[in-house]
Scaffold this motif. Structure first.
Motif, PDB file in Angstrom:
ATOM      1  N   PRO A 174      11.233   9.848   7.760  1.00 56.01           N
ATOM      2  CA  PRO A 174      10.469   8.725   7.196  1.00 56.01           C
ATOM      3  C   PRO A 174      10.670   7.407   7.935  1.00 56.01           C
ATOM      4  O   PRO A 174       9.704   6.672   8.179  1.00 56.01           O
ATOM      5  CB  PRO A 174      10.993   8.654   5.753  1.00 56.01           C
ATOM      6  CG  PRO A 174      11.417  10.046   5.441  1.00 56.01           C
ATOM      7  CD  PRO A 174      12.003  10.569   6.719  1.00 56.01           C
ATOM      8  N   ILE A 185       5.264  10.282   6.172  1.00 54.93           N
ATOM      9  CA  ILE A 185       6.412   9.746   5.447  1.00 54.93           C
ATOM     10  C   ILE A 185       6.562  10.488   4.111  1.00 54.93           C
ATOM     11  O   ILE A 185       7.677  10.740   3.641  1.00 54.93           O
ATOM     12  CB  ILE A 185       6.248   8.233   5.201  1.00 54.93           C
ATOM     13  CG1 ILE A 185       6.321   7.474   6.533  1.00 54.93           C
ATOM     14  CG2 ILE A 185       7.298   7.703   4.244  1.00 54.93           C
ATOM     15  CD1 ILE A 185       6.041   5.985   6.400  1.00 54.93           C
ATOM     16  N   ARG A 186       5.420  10.873   3.539  1.00 56.11           N
ATOM     17  CA  ARG A 186       5.449  11.582   2.264  1.00 56.11           C
ATOM     18  C   ARG A 186       4.977  13.029   2.373  1.00 56.11           C
ATOM     19  O   ARG A 186       5.507  13.919   1.718  1.00 56.11           O
ATOM     20  CB  ARG A 186       4.581  10.840   1.253  1.00 56.11           C
ATOM     21  CG  ARG A 186       4.470  11.563  -0.086  1.00 56.11           C
ATOM     22  CD  ARG A 186       3.729  10.738  -1.123  1.00 56.11           C
ATOM     23  NE  ARG A 186       3.476  11.511  -2.341  1.00 56.11           N
ATOM     24  CZ  ARG A 186       2.853  11.054  -3.408  1.00 56.11           C
ATOM     25  NH1 ARG A 186       2.412   9.802  -3.414  1.00 56.11           N
ATOM     26  NH2 ARG A 186       2.657  11.808  -4.464  1.00 56.11           N
ATOM     27  N   VAL A 208      12.587   2.660   4.887  1.00 55.97           N
ATOM     28  CA  VAL A 208      11.260   2.832   5.469  1.00 55.97           C
ATOM     29  C   VAL A 208      10.611   1.480   5.712  1.00 55.97           C
ATOM     30  O   VAL A 208      10.021   1.227   6.776  1.00 55.97           O
ATOM     31  CB  VAL A 208      10.378   3.697   4.543  1.00 55.97           C
ATOM     32  CG1 VAL A 208       8.911   3.635   4.969  1.00 55.97           C
ATOM     33  CG2 VAL A 208      10.853   5.139   4.546  1.00 55.97           C
ATOM     34  N   PHE A 213       6.029   6.145  -1.141  1.00 47.87           N
ATOM     35  CA  PHE A 213       7.123   7.053  -0.802  1.00 47.87           C
ATOM     36  C   PHE A 213       8.271   6.928  -1.799  1.00 47.87           C
ATOM     37  O   PHE A 213       8.816   7.918  -2.276  1.00 47.87           O
ATOM     38  CB  PHE A 213       7.619   6.738   0.611  1.00 47.87           C
ATOM     39  CG  PHE A 213       8.855   7.504   1.008  1.00 47.87           C
ATOM     40  CD1 PHE A 213       8.809   8.879   1.174  1.00 47.87           C
ATOM     41  CD2 PHE A 213      10.059   6.846   1.210  1.00 47.87           C
ATOM     42  CE1 PHE A 213       9.950   9.580   1.540  1.00 47.87           C
ATOM     43  CE2 PHE A 213      11.194   7.543   1.577  1.00 47.87           C
ATOM     44  CZ  PHE A 213      11.135   8.916   1.735  1.00 47.87           C
TER      45      PHE A 213
END
Length: 366
Positions: free
Chosen positions: A117, A331-332, A194, A176
């Motif tokens: 991430p 990131i997710r 992040v 996220f």
């Protein structure tokens, strides 16, 4: 010309594949070859963007890009970088991280995945800024006319690209964090990380890009003054300072290229773990691919391809925008590397085809 430009890429390919066989037999040979193809397919847009910058540099700095630059790209980003992110995320010293990479490959892969991430936020923001600054600038040549004219009008608003990028980053970090908290995962405390990584990517872009642009502008003004002096049959003012200025401009453009290459390499390094978690094989395969990308960049410059196919640079920047979006989405969510590579190939292929059709229309009109 082709053989001369790519000769070192061919040499590195032979050495890398041979090293793979000596390291772990013919299975390693196949893995190294696959990783090289992966890197080339994911980084073709990188070569086009690099060529647009490299064509402004002298032959000396082009050679530096292919020698010193490739050492940074292969040794730094494809070997040292995966170790560094594990060392930072797991709070290990570098030697322990290297030992872990060589002796406990499964745990090493877990730590790299855990750090993804932050990596995606940094690289995604850097690439997003490149894309936004391109599409918000009013350019004489337009590929997607109506869209690019509308974006150019929006670009008249000061600092719009920064505002858009920070908004995207904030939404990515909040989404996220909410997702991780909801599922009680190990990433629940990393939304802040992040956010910080993304801001770091933005700051890096602004510093390096700003310095390279500053010295490039100074160089252009100096050249204009010299041309005016020559036209007036007067003595040229200060050749020594002009050479020094050229060196500064070229150095910061080279630095910008290296940071750009690093951002492009993130998806290749992370994607490589889908194929192998052996750091040696990753360095060999991705290093071979990086060498071809470097050679392709120089080939595009020397052949004047960007001048002949005027929409290629547009297609590459749209591919950058797509890659930035993909990095931020990952990131997710997980996205297959094949999708990442195909998007770039399709966009650049479409821009190339549009350029060919444009050249044909101009030839018929003449």
């Amino acid at each position: 010309m082709l053989l001369k430009t790519f000769r070192w890429a061919f040499v590195v390919t032979a050495l890398g594949l041979t090293a793979g066989v000596l390291y772990e037999g013919w299975t390693a040979f196949g893995l190294v070859a696959i990783l090289a193809v992966l890197e080339i397919s994911l980084s073709f847009d990188n070569a086009v963007i690099n060529a647009g910058i490299l064509k402004k540099m002298s032959a000396f700095w082009q050679k530096i890009f292919l020698t010193v630059g490739i050492l940074i790209a292969v040794f730094g980003m494809r070997l040292v970088f995966p170790v560094v992110i594990v060392a930072v995320s797991a709070r290990l010293n570098p030697w322990s991280a290297v030992h872990l990479a060589l002796t406990d490959k499964e745990r090493y892969q877990e730590l790299v995945t855990d750090a993804h991430p932050s990596i995606a936020a940094f690289g995604g923001m850097f690439l997003l800024m490149i894309f936004l600054d391109f599409v918000f600038e009013d350019r004489e040549t337009k590929w997607l006319g109506p869209l690019e004219r509308a974006l150019a009008k929006l670009g008249r608003v000061d600092m719009l690209s920064v505002c858009v990028a920070l908004t995207v980053l904030l939404l990515s970090a909040v989404t996220f964090g909410a997702h991780a908290h909801q599922h009680g995962g190990t990433h629940a405390d990393k939304a802040e990380t992040v956010l910080l990584a993304g801001v770091g990517g933005l700051i890096t872009y602004m510093i390096v890009g700003g310095l390279s642009g500053f010295f490039e502008d100074r160089l252009e003004r100096e050249e204009e003054r010299e041309h005016e002096a020559e036209a007036a049959a007067e003595r040229s003012g200060g050749p020594r300072s002009a050479v020094a200025l050229t060196g500064k401009a070229a150095f910061f453009m080279f630095l910008y290229l290296e940071v750009l290459d690093a951002s492009f390499s993130f998806d290749g390094v992370i994607g490589a773990f889908a194929i192998t978690n052996d750091i040696v094989l990753m360095a060999l395969g991705l290093g071979i691919g990086a060498m071809y990308v470097r050679s392709l960049t120089v080939y595009l410059v020397r052949q004047g391809t960007l001048d002949d196919y005027v929409y290629l640079e547009h297609g590459a920047h749209y591919a950058i925008g797509a890659l930035a979006a993909i990095l931020l989405i990952t990131i997710r969510y997980e996205i297959n590397e094949i999708v990442t590579g195909l998007i770039g190939v399709v966009l650049i292929g479409a821009s190339f085809w549009s350029s060919v059709r444009r050249n044909k229309r101009l030839a018929e009109a003449a």
